[in-house]
Design a protein around this motif. Structure first.
Motif, PDB file in Angstrom:
ATOM      1  N   TYR A  79       0.842  -1.206   0.000  1.00 56.43           N
ATOM      2  CA  TYR A  79       0.000   0.000   0.000  1.00 56.43           C
ATOM      3  C   TYR A  79       0.876   1.255   0.000  1.00 56.43           C
ATOM      4  N   ALA A  80       1.929   1.259   0.826  1.00 56.87           N
ATOM      5  CA  ALA A  80       2.797   2.428   0.901  1.00 56.87           C
ATOM      6  C   ALA A  80       3.502   2.674  -0.432  1.00 56.87           C
ATOM      7  N   LEU A  81       4.002   1.603  -1.056  1.00 55.75           N
ATOM      8  CA  LEU A  81       4.659   1.765  -2.361  1.00 55.75           C
ATOM      9  C   LEU A  81       3.685   2.293  -3.409  1.00 55.75           C
ATOM     10  N   ALA A  82       2.453   1.754  -3.396  1.00 59.06           N
ATOM     11  CA  ALA A  82       1.460   2.169  -4.382  1.00 59.06           C
ATOM     12  C   ALA A  82       1.043   3.619  -4.206  1.00 59.06           C
ATOM     13  N   ASN A  83       1.206   4.159  -3.002  1.00 61.39           N
ATOM     14  CA  ASN A  83       0.810   5.544  -2.733  1.00 61.39           C
ATOM     15  C   ASN A  83       1.992   6.509  -2.757  1.00 61.39           C
ATOM     16  N   GLN A  87       9.696   0.080   6.365  1.00 58.58           N
ATOM     17  CA  GLN A  87       9.777   0.439   7.785  1.00 58.58           C
ATOM     18  C   GLN A  87       8.411   0.548   8.454  1.00 58.58           C
ATOM     19  N   ILE A  88       7.361   0.718   7.673  1.00 55.63           N
ATOM     20  CA  ILE A  88       6.036   0.896   8.282  1.00 55.63           C
ATOM     21  C   ILE A  88       5.555  -0.379   8.975  1.00 55.63           C
ATOM     22  N   LEU A  89       5.969  -1.529   8.467  1.00 56.31           N
ATOM     23  CA  LEU A  89       5.586  -2.782   9.119  1.00 56.31           C
ATOM     24  C   LEU A  89       6.226  -2.927  10.502  1.00 56.31           C
ATOM     25  N   PRO A  90       7.532  -2.647  10.672  1.00 54.61           N
ATOM     26  CA  PRO A  90       8.089  -2.676  12.030  1.00 54.61           C
ATOM     27  C   PRO A  90       7.417  -1.689  12.980  1.00 54.61           C
ATOM     28  N   ALA A 118      -9.396   2.701  13.581  1.00 56.42           N
ATOM     29  CA  ALA A 118      -8.149   2.850  12.826  1.00 56.42           C
ATOM     30  C   ALA A 118      -8.390   2.721  11.331  1.00 56.42           C
ATOM     31  N   CYS A 119      -9.255   1.790  10.931  1.00 54.61           N
ATOM     32  CA  CYS A 119      -9.520   1.577   9.498  1.00 54.61           C
ATOM     33  C   CYS A 119     -10.344   2.695   8.891  1.00 54.61           C
ATOM     34  N   TYR A 120     -11.455   3.052   9.533  1.00 50.49           N
ATOM     35  CA  TYR A 120     -12.420   3.958   8.915  1.00 50.49           C
ATOM     36  C   TYR A 120     -12.164   5.434   9.201  1.00 50.49           C
ATOM     37  N   VAL A 121     -11.544   5.735  10.327  1.00 55.23           N
ATOM     38  CA  VAL A 121     -11.338   7.137  10.698  1.00 55.23           C
ATOM     39  C   VAL A 121      -9.928   7.609  10.340  1.00 55.23           C
ATOM     40  N   HIS A 148      -2.963   8.069   2.876  1.00 63.20           N
ATOM     41  CA  HIS A 148      -2.030   8.478   1.828  1.00 63.20           C
ATOM     42  C   HIS A 148      -1.009   9.497   2.322  1.00 63.20           C
ATOM     43  N   THR A 149      -1.178   9.963   3.563  1.00 65.87           N
ATOM     44  CA  THR A 149      -0.228  10.901   4.159  1.00 65.87           C
ATOM     45  C   THR A 149       0.675  10.164   5.140  1.00 65.87           C
ATOM     46  N   THR A 150       1.871  10.693   5.348  1.00 63.65           N
ATOM     47  CA  THR A 150       2.806  10.037   6.275  1.00 63.65           C
ATOM     48  C   THR A 150       2.259   9.992   7.702  1.00 63.65           C
ATOM     49  N   PRO A 151       1.766  11.125   8.270  1.00 64.96           N
ATOM     50  CA  PRO A 151       1.209  11.040   9.634  1.00 64.96           C
ATOM     51  C   PRO A 151       0.021  10.074   9.719  1.00 64.96           C
ATOM     52  N   GLY A 152      -0.820  10.077   8.684  1.00 68.85           N
ATOM     53  CA  GLY A 152      -1.985   9.205   8.705  1.00 68.85           C
ATOM     54  C   GLY A 152      -1.612   7.740   8.691  1.00 68.85           C
ATOM     55  N   LEU A 153      -0.648   7.366   7.854  1.00 71.00           N
ATOM     56  CA  LEU A 153      -0.258   5.960   7.756  1.00 71.00           C
ATOM     57  C   LEU A 153       0.465   5.501   9.024  1.00 71.00           C
ATOM     58  N   VAL A 154       1.307   6.374   9.579  1.00 65.07           N
ATOM     59  CA  VAL A 154       2.009   6.022  10.825  1.00 65.07           C
ATOM     60  C   VAL A 154       1.008   5.883  11.966  1.00 65.07           C
ATOM     61  N   LEU A 155       0.045   6.807  12.057  1.00 65.55           N
ATOM     62  CA  LEU A 155      -0.968   6.727  13.115  1.00 65.55           C
ATOM     63  C   LEU A 155      -1.802   5.460  12.969  1.00 65.55           C
ATOM     64  N   PHE A 156      -2.164   5.121  11.738  1.00 67.17           N
ATOM     65  CA  PHE A 156      -2.906   3.875  11.532  1.00 67.17           C
ATOM     66  C   PHE A 156      -2.088   2.673  11.985  1.00 67.17           C
TER      67      PHE A 156
END
Length: 465
Positions: free
Chosen positions: A300-304, A313-316, A352-355, A362-370
């Motif tokens: 997902y991160a690569l696609a975005n 690194q997002i998985l760790p 986490a999924c819907y909000v 698609h944003t760095t803070p959003g993906l890290v927070l998720f």
């Protein structure tokens, strides 16, 4: 198994800890208060002895007590931690493995096809438990953890020389999947032989091994891929697993003797118990959705448009949050009940999924927070779900109930990644459908778990269960 059918004639108490299909030792077909004056029958038809004067709680099967700590008990927890760090650490690293393989050795295959390798692996981890659980109840962990560890290490070493699709399917999807089932169930079930009141906390601590492995292994692979290549990166991983699984095979053991009627064969008649059936349905959908972000968050991160380094690194980050999610809620579960803790965590994954993920992923803070929210919440689900199963059975049959539940769940994990890949393909490479589907599985799960809880203590949210 006539005991199950007989026990069903007893009415259930709404606060009973264990189901009406209790098995009794000492050749008791069912409980008779006149025959055993030192026991008293609760209204769910189980035999429970007088309150233990040291712990203030009642014990099952007449002489079943728990040390709730001590050197031997914590050594078993450490052994389980080592076993889960190796086995679940590999499982929590599948996003790194899948993304690398899909862009290198198997780049001519679509993502859904590659996903079948890792789905089959995860499914077999649970599916083979249909026999592993009863075998643990009957014979203990010695002849399960040792051979399982040897085969896991062998499969990782074979993975390092794979080049074709069928190589990966055999070495990782089939061999490692079967071998991991030899470790997964005994490492978690053995803890229940030493802890009752503190089982959530002890299980949570042991489960942090899987989360920590999910942090260490992806970072290690990312660091070594460019330096030593695929082959030696995976071999180094194999040597680490060999070290950890040696400790697991030496330290994991059971304490309680098997029940006299223990059988090494599975028995799906326990699904007649409504609370257990509903819990199994809840875990089915929990695991269905849980593995999708683990397998696809890097893709997902690569696609975005995120960099390859960040995508790995997002998985760790997700797994690091999972470490805390496995340890801290374990303590809460001992205070407010494992079912209550699990439902709260499921609400966290839905938010986490819907909000967070859907509108801001698609944003760095959003993906890290998720990643942090989903990792923390699902970490609790992973560590506390076995404790929920333990609430519905006696300890001598814990392996059988746990294995039966996760045998059904194996269908979900088999389908999860391929279904997710198909959804991504159907939406033209967009991930919004995958996110909506993941959240929906968690909604169904929390409803089923609430219904299972209601079977035991009613619909009130205040009950400690």
């Amino acid at each position: 198994m006539d005991d199950i059918e007989k026990a069903e004639h007893f009415p259930q108490s709404p606060v009973a800890e264990t189901p009406s299909s209790a098995y009794l030792e000492k050749d008791q077909g069912y409980f008779d208060a006149n025959q055993k004056p030192d026991l008293f029958a609760q209204d769910d038809g189980q035999a429970v002895d007088k309150t233990n004067t040291n712990t203030g709680r009642e014990t099952l099967l007449g002489d079943e007590t728990y040390p709730e700590g001590g050197l031997e008990a914590w050594i078993v927890v450490f052994g389980s931690w080592c076993g889960l760090l190796a086995s679940l650490g590999l499982m929590n690293s599948i996003a790194t493995l899948q993304t690398y393989v899909a862009t290198h050795q198997l780049s001519n295959y679509d993502e859904g096809t590659v996903g079948w390798i890792f789905s089959l692996y995860t499914a077999l981890c649970f599916l083979c438990g249909v026999y592993i659980g009863p075998l643990f109840d009957k014979y203990g962990p010695r002849w399960l953890v040792g051979p399982g560890g040897i085969i896991v290490v062998a499969s990782v070493m074979l993975l390092s020389i794979c080049t074709e699709y069928w190589h990966f399917m055999l070495s990782w999807g089939i061999l490692n999947g079967i071998a991991t089932s030899f470790l997964f169930t005994p490492c978690l079930t053995a803890i229940g032989h030493f802890f009752h009141d503190r089982r959530g906390f002890a299980s949570g601590l042991a489960s942090t091994g899987g989360g920590l492995g999910g942090v260490i292994f992806p970072l290690l692979m990312q660091s070594l891929f460019d330096k030593v290549g695929w082959g030696w990166t995976i071999r180094i991983l194999g040597f680490i697993c060999l070290f950890l699984l040696t400790f697991a095979s030496l330290l994991v053991k059971r304490r309680l003797p098997p029940a006299q009627n223990a059988s090494p064969h599975p028995d799906f008649r326990i699904l007649k118990e409504k609370a257990f059936l509903l819990l199994t349905i809840g875990v089915f959908f929990l695991e269905f959705g849980l593995l999708i972000p683990l397998g696809y968050i890097s893709s997902y991160a690569l696609a975005n448009g995120f960099s390859e380094d960040f995508s790995f690194q997002i998985l760790p980050i997700l797994n690091a949050a999972s470490v805390f999610g496995r340890a801290l809620p374990g303590w809460w579960a001992d205070k407010i009940g494992p079912f209550n803790t699990n439902m709260l965590s499921l609400c966290g994954t839905i938010i986490a999924c819907y909000v967070v993920w859907l509108p801001f992923g698609h944003t760095t803070p959003g993906l890290v927070l998720f990643a942090v929210m989903f990792g923390f919440s699902t970490g609790n689900n992973i560590s506390i779900t076995p404790v929920c199963v333990g609430r519905l059975c006696q300890t001598q049959h814990y392996g059988r109930y746990y294995a039966t539940c996760y045998t059904i769940v194996s269908i979900a994990v088999l389908l999860g990644l391929p279904v997710a890949g198909t959804i991504v393909k159907a939406t033209g490479g967009s991930y919004w459908g995958l996110i909506v589907f993941t959240g929906l599985t968690q909604v169904i799960s929390v409803v089923a778990m609430y219904a299972a809880r209601a079977e035991k203590v009613g619909w009130s949210l205040k009950a400690n269960f």
